[in-house]
Design a protein around this motif. Structure first.
Motif, mmCIF file in Angstrom:
data_model
loop_
_atom_site.group_PDB
_atom_site.id
_atom_site.type_symbol
_atom_site.label_atom_id
_atom_site.label_comp_id
_atom_site.label_asym_id
_atom_site.label_seq_id
_atom_site.Cartn_x
_atom_site.Cartn_y
_atom_site.Cartn_z
ATOM 1 N N UNK A 1 6.467 4.384 0.963
ATOM 2 C CA UNK A 1 6.569 4.142 0.062
ATOM 3 C C UNK A 1 6.966 5.736 -1.042
ATOM 4 N N UNK A 2 7.422 4.733 -2.418
ATOM 5 C CA UNK A 2 7.851 5.638 -2.863
ATOM 6 C C UNK A 2 6.837 4.974 -4.202
ATOM 7 N N UNK A 3 6.736 5.990 -5.768
ATOM 8 C CA UNK A 3 6.250 5.448 -6.751
ATOM 9 C C UNK A 3 6.937 5.751 -8.441
ATOM 10 N N UNK A 4 7.681 4.674 -8.976
ATOM 11 C CA UNK A 4 8.731 5.021 -9.711
ATOM 12 C C UNK A 4 8.058 5.505 -11.063
ATOM 13 N N UNK A 5 7.862 6.295 -11.924
ATOM 14 C CA UNK A 5 7.527 6.090 -12.957
ATOM 15 C C UNK A 5 8.565 5.766 -14.194
ATOM 16 N N UNK A 6 7.836 5.008 -15.022
ATOM 17 C CA UNK A 6 8.123 4.385 -16.129
ATOM 18 C C UNK A 6 9.007 3.496 -15.345
ATOM 19 N N UNK A 7 8.566 2.384 -14.592
ATOM 20 C CA UNK A 7 10.215 1.473 -14.609
ATOM 21 C C UNK A 7 10.247 0.245 -15.719
ATOM 22 N N UNK A 8 11.284 0.157 -14.865
ATOM 23 C CA UNK A 8 11.885 -0.936 -16.019
ATOM 24 C C UNK A 8 11.916 -2.356 -14.851
ATOM 25 N N UNK B 1 1.092 -1.008 0.061
ATOM 26 C CA UNK B 1 0.534 0.020 -0.110
ATOM 27 C C UNK B 1 0.515 1.379 0.278
ATOM 28 N N UNK B 2 0.288 2.485 -0.854
ATOM 29 C CA UNK B 2 1.172 3.539 -0.492
ATOM 30 C C UNK B 2 1.566 4.566 1.036
ATOM 31 N N UNK B 3 2.694 4.374 1.158
ATOM 32 C CA UNK B 3 2.533 5.264 2.717
ATOM 33 C C UNK B 3 3.232 6.917 2.422
ATOM 34 N N UNK B 4 2.734 8.412 2.630
ATOM 35 C CA UNK B 4 2.674 8.670 2.122
ATOM 36 C C UNK B 4 3.981 9.381 2.972
ATOM 37 N N UNK B 5 5.201 9.844 2.270
ATOM 38 C CA UNK B 5 6.015 10.730 3.126
ATOM 39 C C UNK B 5 5.755 11.965 3.675
ATOM 40 N N UNK B 6 5.973 11.743 4.913
ATOM 41 C CA UNK B 6 5.079 12.539 5.886
ATOM 42 C C UNK B 6 6.067 13.978 5.702
ATOM 43 N N UNK B 7 7.040 13.962 5.320
ATOM 44 C CA UNK B 7 8.328 15.088 5.816
ATOM 45 C C UNK B 7 8.888 15.029 4.853
ATOM 46 N N UNK B 8 9.512 15.886 3.682
ATOM 47 C CA UNK B 8 10.689 16.149 2.727
ATOM 48 C C UNK B 8 11.313 17.422 2.910
ATOM 49 N N UNK B 9 12.373 17.765 3.437
ATOM 50 C CA UNK B 9 12.886 18.847 3.146
ATOM 51 C C UNK B 9 13.001 19.773 2.039
ATOM 52 N N UNK B 10 12.672 20.389 0.872
ATOM 53 C CA UNK B 10 13.855 20.949 -0.204
ATOM 54 C C UNK B 10 14.288 22.368 0.044
ATOM 55 N N UNK B 11 15.183 22.235 -0.712
ATOM 56 C CA UNK B 11 16.443 22.807 -0.044
ATOM 57 C C UNK B 11 16.732 23.237 -1.506
ATOM 58 N N UNK B 12 17.072 24.908 -1.408
ATOM 59 C CA UNK B 12 18.143 25.055 -2.729
ATOM 60 C C UNK B 12 20.139 25.102 -2.386
ATOM 61 N N UNK B 13 20.218 24.128 -3.344
ATOM 62 C CA UNK B 13 21.870 23.424 -2.817
ATOM 63 C C UNK B 13 21.991 23.310 -4.198
ATOM 64 N N UNK B 14 23.669 23.128 -4.173
ATOM 65 C CA UNK B 14 24.832 22.196 -4.959
ATOM 66 C C UNK B 14 23.989 21.110 -5.315
ATOM 67 N N UNK B 15 23.873 20.402 -6.395
ATOM 68 C CA UNK B 15 24.494 19.100 -6.138
ATOM 69 C C UNK B 15 25.882 18.562 -6.695
ATOM 70 N N UNK B 16 25.872 17.582 -6.132
ATOM 71 C CA UNK B 16 27.886 17.078 -6.785
ATOM 72 C C UNK B 16 27.493 15.600 -7.472
ATOM 73 N N UNK B 17 28.309 15.553 -8.290
ATOM 74 C CA UNK B 17 28.020 13.870 -8.691
ATOM 75 C C UNK B 17 29.031 13.240 -8.061
#
Length: 468
Positions: A245-252, A4-20
């Motif tokens: 849980x999470x939902x994956x778009x266009x799963x393989x 079953x789907x469980x909603x993520x209750x808290x996600x912090x979104x930030x302005x940050x630089x992401x490095x590979x």
């Protein structure tokens, strides 16, 4: 694992630089121990010895279907243990002949002694796995299960007749362990708690996989229940936190035979698939918070695994994402997050689950990601991480398959890498300063400045290995 789907209750979104991810230079894997029997968690005792949980290879006892094995039967035996590796390299098995469950006749994908960990006083605690429906474990839980309503998700992971019980009452539990007498004192029964409470409301499955201890509290990741537990070391004040849980778009999905549709779990479609978390590694960060890694369930979407942080409100928030099949996480002495990947691609793409090429990734506090050990450089189906008092990194390798397990020391992890923006379709990395670790990060920056001024036919309701 739950569907079953469980909603993520808290996600912090930030302005940050992401490095590979960047490549490390001159990293080598130095053998420390071998001949281990499906090694999992690894920790250091106060005497400098290394202790490794060995789930064992099951045996010829009764069997049950397990989400860990895609519904195939795992059978009971007494082949589990803990191996002690002394500073001089001598190996000694403790708690031998411990209860164990695994596929037969291969003995692969076991559940048994998962990890031996220590508190600040040097006292030892043993965590044992289970990987199945708790009502099949022993007569006590079987009697309790007769009044437990089961959801349609339960599928093949259902009650067996009383004469087919596994008779493995020591599995799915946390114990205080006396290393001198090898006596165990029960602290908490995760399998029983799952049976009676089912915190995430889906199918009833338990498999404690990993733990860490902070103060008088054990933090336990249950890859079967999809739960992060916190429990005092006297067994009191237990909290069970379901993993989103999470939902994956266009799963393989795995390729299907000609003329057939790819196998999908109920509710999964060609365009999206809800996947379970399958929590695995848990550790305490430099900020004092608990962090949790996930393996993710079928179809094991590449890049779908996340690392969570347990915030002050007792909620899980995404700390970093874009990983694959995480089996353990730790922080090194400099506050970098180490992420161990069991495999670098979807599990079903590998030909042999005992030899899936994985990797070790370092995530710095500023977000820079560095691959310390790349796929193909020696890590195969690796399962556990530890950082010694000297800062050295240790890995349990070949965690699937009896008698083949190893412990490696990771040497030469210095890096020279330029930051490169990382493509990320989810959230990217959430920095310490945004999610509550800013105090530690600012202090570290100040210290640095001061230092410078100078097979898929069965219902796959979990990861093929990590309900374990």
């Amino acid at each position: 694992m739950k569907l079953k789907q469980i909603t993520i209750t808290f996600i912090t979104v930030c302005i940050a630089t992401i490095f590979g991810p960047q490549a490390a230079r001159a990293v080598s894997l130095t053998p420390i121990a071998d001949g281990l029997n499906q090694p999992r968690g690894i920790d250091f005792g106060s005497d400098g010895s290394i202790y490794v949980g060995e789930t064992g290879s099951g045996g010829d006892g009764n069997c049950q279907g397990s989400p860990s094995t895609q519904g195939e039967l795992i059978c009971a035996g007494n082949t589990g243990s803990v191996t002690k590796i002394a500073p001089d390299g001598q190996q000694e098995r403790l708690f031998e002949n411990f209860e164990s469950l695994a596929l037969q006749p291969t003995g692969n994908q076991g559940a048994g002694p998962q990890e031996l960990s220590f508190d600040s006083s040097g006292d030892a605690y043993l965590l044992t796995g289970y990987a199945g429906f708790p009502g099949n474990r022993d007569p006590e839980l079987n009697a309790l299960s007769t009044n437990i309503p089961l959801s349609p998700e339960q599928g093949p992971f259902a009650p067996v007749p009383a004469d087919r019980l596994l008779n493995t009452p020591d599995l799915g539990q946390l114990y205080k362990a006396d290393l001198n007498t090898q006596q165990l004192t029960p602290i908490f029964d995760f399998a029983k708690y799952e049976l009676l409470n089912n915190p995430d409301g889906g199918d009833v499955v338990s498999n404690p996989y990993d733990m860490t201890i902070s103060g008088n509290t054990a933090y336990v990741a249950d890859g079967g229940a999809n739960v992060l537990y916190t429990v005092k070391l006297d067994g009191s004040d237990t909290k069970a936190i379901p993993i989103p849980r999470q939902t994956i778009e266009n799963p393989e999905f795995p390729p299907a035979p000609p003329g057939q549709e790819p196998f999908r779990l109920p509710g999964q479609t060609e365009t999206e698939a809800e996947v379970q978390a399958v929590p695995t590694g848990v550790t305490i960060g430099p900020d004092g918070a608990a962090y949790l890694g996930e393996y993710t369930g079928y179809p094991y979407a590449e890049g779908g695994a996340r690392v969570y942080r347990l915030n002050d409100k007792g909620e899980l928030e995404v700390y970093a994402d874009g990983f694959n099949a995480i089996t353990d996480i730790k922080f090194d002495k400099d506050g970098n997050l180490l992420v161990l990947q069991f495999t670098d691609e979807a599990e079903w793409k590998g030909k042999d689950i005992t030899q899936l090429p994985g990797s070790l990734i370092k995530v710095a506090p500023d977000g820079t990601r560095t691959v310390l050990v790349s796929a193909g450089e020696g890590l195969e189906s690796a399962t556990g991480l530890a950082v010694g008092s000297d800062g050295q990194i240790y890995v349990t390798n070949k965690g699937v398959g009896p008698g083949n397990g190893e412990v490696f020391r990771v040497d030469g992890t210095g890096v020279t890498a330029e930051a490169v923006p990382e493509p990320s379709s989810i959230l990217g990395l959430l920095l310490f300063g945004v999610i509550g670790g800013g105090t530690w990060f600012n202090r570290k920056q100040q210290q640095d400045r001061e230092a410078i001024a100078p097979e898929l036919e069965q219902t796959l309701s979990q990861s093929a290995i990590y309900t374990t």
